[in-house]
Design an enzyme around this catalytic site. Sequence first.
Site, PDB file in Angstrom:
ATOM      1  N   CYS A 143      -3.364  -6.257  -7.481  1.00 25.65           N
ATOM      2  CA  CYS A 143      -2.860  -5.414  -6.406  1.00 25.65           C
ATOM      3  C   CYS A 143      -1.801  -4.553  -7.068  1.00 25.65           C
ATOM      4  O   CYS A 143      -0.739  -5.046  -7.423  1.00 25.65           O
ATOM      5  CB  CYS A 143      -2.252  -6.234  -5.269  1.00 25.65           C
ATOM      6  SG  CYS A 143      -1.480  -5.143  -4.050  1.00 25.65           S
ATOM      7  N   CYS A 166       1.531  -4.008  -4.552  1.00 25.72           N
ATOM      8  CA  CYS A 166       2.401  -5.130  -4.207  1.00 25.72           C
ATOM      9  C   CYS A 166       1.741  -6.422  -4.653  1.00 25.72           C
ATOM     10  O   CYS A 166       1.662  -6.670  -5.852  1.00 25.72           O
ATOM     11  CB  CYS A 166       2.774  -5.113  -2.735  1.00 25.72           C
ATOM     12  SG  CYS A 166       1.434  -4.667  -1.621  1.00 25.72           S
ATOM     13  N   SER A 167       1.263  -7.238  -3.746  1.00 24.15           N
ATOM     14  CA  SER A 167       0.700  -8.514  -4.183  1.00 24.15           C
ATOM     15  C   SER A 167      -0.364  -9.016  -3.212  1.00 24.15           C
ATOM     16  O   SER A 167      -0.452 -10.208  -2.957  1.00 24.15           O
ATOM     17  CB  SER A 167       1.811  -9.549  -4.332  1.00 24.15           C
ATOM     18  OG  SER A 167       2.540  -9.615  -3.122  1.00 24.15           O
ATOM     19  N   CYS A 168      -1.166  -8.115  -2.655  1.00 28.52           N
ATOM     20  CA  CYS A 168      -2.238  -8.542  -1.746  1.00 28.52           C
ATOM     21  C   CYS A 168      -3.151  -9.505  -2.488  1.00 28.52           C
ATOM     22  O   CYS A 168      -3.518  -9.269  -3.638  1.00 28.52           O
ATOM     23  CB  CYS A 168      -3.019  -7.332  -1.251  1.00 28.52           C
ATOM     24  SG  CYS A 168      -1.981  -6.189  -0.321  1.00 28.52           S
TER      25      CYS A 168
HETATM   26 FE    FE Z   1      -0.439  -5.655  -2.043  1.00 28.84          FE
END
Ligand code: FE
Length: 213
Positions: free
Chosen positions: A113, A116-118
Amino acid sequence: MTKHDHHEHGDHSHHPEAPSDIEARTLALESLLIEKGLLTSEDVDRIISAYEHDIGPMIGARVVAHAWVDLDYRARLLNDGPAAIRELGYDYPASTGLAVLESTKEVHHMVVCTLCSCYPWAVLGLPPTWYKSAPYRSRAVVEPRKVLEEFGVALPADVSVNVWDSSSDLRYMVLPERPEGTEGWTEEQLAAIVSRDCMIGVARPQVPAEANR
Ligand code: FE
């Protein structure tokens, strides 16, 4: 471009904001339990580790193992990930999509991602720290082969690498190639070699040496 506006699972560790109400309450509760001697920091680490390595990823691993032994199921999984996961009795939230990517001898899929951090929490549990790190998020796209090498995955030049950028609406899970030497294994045995990293696409399932005796 993909839409990237929120995380419904509340992962905000990479945001420089004050803790949310839930986070603040969780921290307060943890401090209180530790102070009263009902819990230790080690307990907390152990529980988090279990979610990181066992509980979460084991759902994905069982899904992968089932897809390896049942080709009709594999087709359904690739066609509609959430439906196929629910078919095995697991929950998958209706709010996010999940695409399952099949790695083969010709193509290797890898998930990131960039913004961000999906991450597909419902099947893989908590994301590893490195997944949320700025270097992984940028380098996975710029130099995926180098990143894979650092994870111990050396791909021949004729294997293409596809990097998939997750979003809050669409997450990805890799269906790795079933390794040779696993013929006749039970689904339980197969699931045991499908690690979290295999389903992010930064590792490939390994057959332990003792299984080849
Ligand atoms: Fe994300």
